[in-house]
Design an enzyme around this catalytic site. Structure first.
Site, mmCIF file in Angstrom:
data_model
loop_
_atom_site.group_PDB
_atom_site.id
_atom_site.type_symbol
_atom_site.label_atom_id
_atom_site.label_comp_id
_atom_site.label_asym_id
_atom_site.label_seq_id
_atom_site.Cartn_x
_atom_site.Cartn_y
_atom_site.Cartn_z
ATOM 1 N N TYR A 155 -26.110 13.096 -4.690
ATOM 2 C CA TYR A 155 -27.038 12.310 -5.517
ATOM 3 C C TYR A 155 -28.198 13.214 -5.932
ATOM 4 O O TYR A 155 -29.257 13.275 -5.293
ATOM 5 C CB TYR A 155 -27.530 11.062 -4.773
ATOM 6 N N HIS A 158 -16.612 11.111 1.012
ATOM 7 C CA HIS A 158 -16.981 10.447 -0.241
ATOM 8 C C HIS A 158 -15.783 9.968 -1.083
ATOM 9 O O HIS A 158 -15.796 8.861 -1.599
ATOM 10 C CB HIS A 158 -17.853 11.406 -1.076
ATOM 11 N N SER A 218 -21.936 -0.148 -6.190
ATOM 12 C CA SER A 218 -22.240 -0.754 -7.505
ATOM 13 C C SER A 218 -21.992 -2.268 -7.463
ATOM 14 O O SER A 218 -21.317 -2.820 -8.337
ATOM 15 C CB SER A 218 -21.434 -0.100 -8.628
ATOM 16 N N PRO A 219 -22.562 -2.965 -6.475
ATOM 17 C CA PRO A 219 -22.270 -4.400 -6.325
ATOM 18 C C PRO A 219 -22.758 -5.241 -7.503
ATOM 19 O O PRO A 219 -22.242 -6.330 -7.739
ATOM 20 C CB PRO A 219 -23.011 -4.789 -5.039
ATOM 21 N N LEU A 220 -23.745 -4.724 -8.238
ATOM 22 C CA LEU A 220 -24.286 -5.490 -9.376
ATOM 23 C C LEU A 220 -23.674 -5.021 -10.695
ATOM 24 O O LEU A 220 -24.130 -5.417 -11.760
ATOM 25 C CB LEU A 220 -25.819 -5.358 -9.404
ATOM 26 N N GLY A 227 -23.254 -1.648 -11.461
ATOM 27 C CA GLY A 227 -23.650 -0.268 -11.770
ATOM 28 C C GLY A 227 -25.000 -0.200 -12.449
ATOM 29 O O GLY A 227 -25.481 -1.193 -13.007
ATOM 30 N N ALA A 262 -26.394 -3.569 -14.356
ATOM 31 C CA ALA A 262 -26.913 -4.511 -13.355
ATOM 32 C C ALA A 262 -27.909 -5.518 -13.936
ATOM 33 O O ALA A 262 -27.890 -6.699 -13.589
ATOM 34 C CB ALA A 262 -27.576 -3.736 -12.216
ATOM 35 N N GLY A 263 -28.747 -5.070 -14.862
ATOM 36 C CA GLY A 263 -29.768 -5.950 -15.434
ATOM 37 C C GLY A 263 -29.168 -7.096 -16.238
ATOM 38 O O GLY A 263 -29.791 -8.151 -16.390
HETATM 39 N N1 LIG Z 1 -19.178 5.768 -2.743
HETATM 40 C C1 LIG Z 1 -19.244 5.938 -4.040
HETATM 41 O O1 LIG Z 1 -18.382 6.572 -4.652
HETATM 42 C C2 LIG Z 1 -20.400 5.346 -4.770
HETATM 43 C C3 LIG Z 1 -20.405 5.290 -6.174
HETATM 44 C C4 LIG Z 1 -21.505 4.705 -6.810
HETATM 45 C C5 LIG Z 1 -22.550 4.195 -6.052
HETATM 46 N N2 LIG Z 1 -22.534 4.290 -4.686
HETATM 47 C C6 LIG Z 1 -23.637 3.742 -3.848
HETATM 48 O O2 LIG Z 1 -23.772 2.375 -4.138
HETATM 49 C C7 LIG Z 1 -25.127 2.112 -4.491
HETATM 50 C C8 LIG Z 1 -25.206 0.956 -5.457
HETATM 51 O O3 LIG Z 1 -24.538 1.250 -6.663
HETATM 52 P P1 LIG Z 1 -25.316 1.565 -8.024
HETATM 53 O O4 LIG Z 1 -26.693 1.970 -7.722
HETATM 54 O O5 LIG Z 1 -24.424 2.486 -8.763
HETATM 55 O O6 LIG Z 1 -25.230 0.203 -8.826
HETATM 56 P P2 LIG Z 1 -25.771 -1.293 -8.591
HETATM 57 O O7 LIG Z 1 -26.270 -1.461 -7.214
HETATM 58 O O8 LIG Z 1 -24.702 -2.205 -9.057
HETATM 59 O O9 LIG Z 1 -26.959 -1.355 -9.640
HETATM 60 C C9 LIG Z 1 -28.126 -0.623 -9.439
HETATM 61 C C10 LIG Z 1 -29.200 -1.125 -10.372
HETATM 62 O O10 LIG Z 1 -29.397 -2.495 -10.138
HETATM 63 C C11 LIG Z 1 -30.739 -2.824 -10.419
HETATM 64 N N3 LIG Z 1 -31.083 -3.899 -9.480
HETATM 65 C C12 LIG Z 1 -31.005 -3.861 -8.137
HETATM 66 N N4 LIG Z 1 -31.351 -5.035 -7.599
HETATM 67 C C13 LIG Z 1 -31.684 -5.843 -8.644
HETATM 68 C C14 LIG Z 1 -32.123 -7.181 -8.741
HETATM 69 N N5 LIG Z 1 -32.266 -7.933 -7.631
HETATM 70 N N6 LIG Z 1 -32.367 -7.687 -9.969
HETATM 71 C C15 LIG Z 1 -32.182 -6.936 -11.087
HETATM 72 N N7 LIG Z 1 -31.755 -5.641 -11.062
HETATM 73 C C16 LIG Z 1 -31.513 -5.117 -9.848
HETATM 74 C C17 LIG Z 1 -31.557 -1.582 -10.126
HETATM 75 O O11 LIG Z 1 -32.541 -1.482 -11.141
HETATM 76 P P3 LIG Z 1 -33.846 -0.562 -11.021
HETATM 77 O O12 LIG Z 1 -33.310 0.845 -11.043
HETATM 78 O O13 LIG Z 1 -34.628 -0.918 -12.229
HETATM 79 O O14 LIG Z 1 -34.507 -0.867 -9.720
HETATM 80 C C18 LIG Z 1 -30.533 -0.471 -10.100
HETATM 81 O O15 LIG Z 1 -30.744 0.562 -11.034
HETATM 82 C C19 LIG Z 1 -25.604 3.433 -5.066
HETATM 83 O O16 LIG Z 1 -26.996 3.497 -5.171
HETATM 84 C C20 LIG Z 1 -24.992 4.387 -4.107
HETATM 85 O O17 LIG Z 1 -25.759 4.439 -2.912
HETATM 86 C C21 LIG Z 1 -21.473 4.846 -4.054
#
Ligand SMILES: NC(=O)c1ccc[n+]([C@@H]2O[C@H](COP(=O)([O-])OP(=O)(O)OC[C@H]3O[C@@H](n4cnc5c(N)ncnc54)[C@H](OP(=O)(O)O)[C@@H]3O)[C@@H](O)[C@H]2O)c1
Length: 287
Positions: free
Chosen positions: A53, A128, A208-210, A212, A216-217
């Site tokens: 990251y 990973h 990426s539960p939301l 990505g 996400a927004g």
């Molecule tokens: N293992 C893997 O291959 C892999 C791949 C991808 C991700 N990941 C991990 O999974 C985590 C989560 O995935 P992600 O970050 O890609 O996507 P995500 O959690 O689906 O979406 C992240 C975005 O959601 C927004 N958000 C969070 N909470 C919110 C809420 N309550 N209301 C409105 N918007 C909200 C944030 O906005 P703001 O930025 O404006 O706060 C953030 O940028 C990553 O950070 C990483 O640690 C792992």
């Protein structure tokens, strides 16, 4: 905050994903540290990161260093915080993601993560992503060695299918504690992996539960059923999404990413949101 189990650790049922604070579109360091501190204030005790990251080639481990700094400067108790990092992905600096699952690479990457995190042992180290150039057993064998050597306290995998989950657990002698796979309203094809984790009592961390970083927004406009339930409870569709995941199984621990304190505060509150069986059924049925 409701607690859930990863191996021998009790952690918050909602974790913080660190990726948005270190890749394209990241905020300045002060806002990132404020976001991590807001998560800790809200009772979050699981922080997910990875050495990959980062944005530029010469800043491997940007997110791990950020988390180490935020933990060191936090005013409260951080002894219960589990930092979960990963190895096996690389970012050469041109925006792409490459892989190296060779045992020698994984062992050197783990050493570097250990130094950045300033820990005696890494709390949870996750392989990973399977590397097609390296037998899966060899990569997971390296993780087993790290566990046996005490470099890591717990072992996890990511982006694995059901057969790989069982294989990894066998190689690790039944010590696999977590699987991190993509799972969201738009991406549900990890249901079989979630079920295997549920059967084996292994934590399942939806990534990426939301939907990505860039989607996400808009979760509520992309998936109307989540907006409808959100309106009924007077909360955000994102919070409903996380509560829906938590209701799937006690092994589920979503790790929503954030780069703003408001986002993680809102997400952390999903632990208190109880959905009815009818609401859950409506969210399960929607696409
Ligand atoms: N293992 C893997 O291959 C892999 C791949 C991808 C991700 N990941 C991990 O999974 C985590 C989560 O995935 P992600 O970050 O890609 O996507 P995500 O959690 O689906 O979406 C992240 C975005 O959601 C927004 N958000 C969070 N909470 C919110 C809420 N309550 N209301 C409105 N918007 C909200 C944030 O906005 P703001 O930025 O404006 O706060 C953030 O940028 C990553 O950070 C990483 O640690 C792992």
């Amino acid at each position: 905050m409701q607690l859930r189990r990863i191996g021998d650790s009790q952690v918050s049922s909602i974790g913080l994903g660190g990726m948005p604070m270190s890749i394209e579109g990241r905020p300045d360091e002060a806002r990132s540290v404020a976001t991590i501190h807001a998560a800790l204030d809200a009772g979050v005790t699981l922080i997910d990161t990875a050495d990959a990251y980062h944005l530029y080639a010469d800043e491997v481990g940007h997110n791990e260093s950020l988390i180490a700094k935020a933990l060191a400067t936090y005013g409260g108790d951080t002894s219960e915080v589990l930092v979960a990092t990963k190895g096996g992905h690389l970012r050469p600096g041109d925006g792409s993601w490459t892989q190296d699952g060779s045992p020698a690479y994984l062992k050197s990457a783990c050493e570097a993560s250990l130094k950045r995190l300033g820990a005696e042992a890494i709390g949870l180290y996750q392989f990973h992503r399977p590397d097609p150039k390296v037998p899966y057993a060899d990569s997971v064998g390296a993780i087993r060695d790290l566990l046996d050597e005490g470099k890591i306290r717990m072992a996890g995998i990511s982006n694995a299918n059901p057969d790989q989950i069982r294989e990894a657990n066998d190689i690790l002698g039944g010590r696999l504690v977590s699987v991190q796979n993509q799972f969201s309203p738009a991406f549900r094809s990890s249901e079989p992996e979630l079920q295997v984790c549920d059967q084996l009592g292994i934590a399942f961390l939806p990534w990426s539960p939301l939907g990505g970083i860039s989607n996400a927004g808009d979760l509520g406009s992309r998936h109307a059923a989540f907006a409808t339930v959100a309106q009924a409870h007077g909360v955000s569709p994102q919070r409903v999404c996380l509560a829906w995941m938590l209701a799937k199984s006690p092994v589920v621990i979503p790790i929503p990413g954030a780069s703003r304190p408001e986002s993680i505060r809102d997400s952390a509150a999903a632990t208190e949101l109880v959905l009815s069986a009818e609401e859950i059924a409506s969210l399960d049925a929607t696409s």
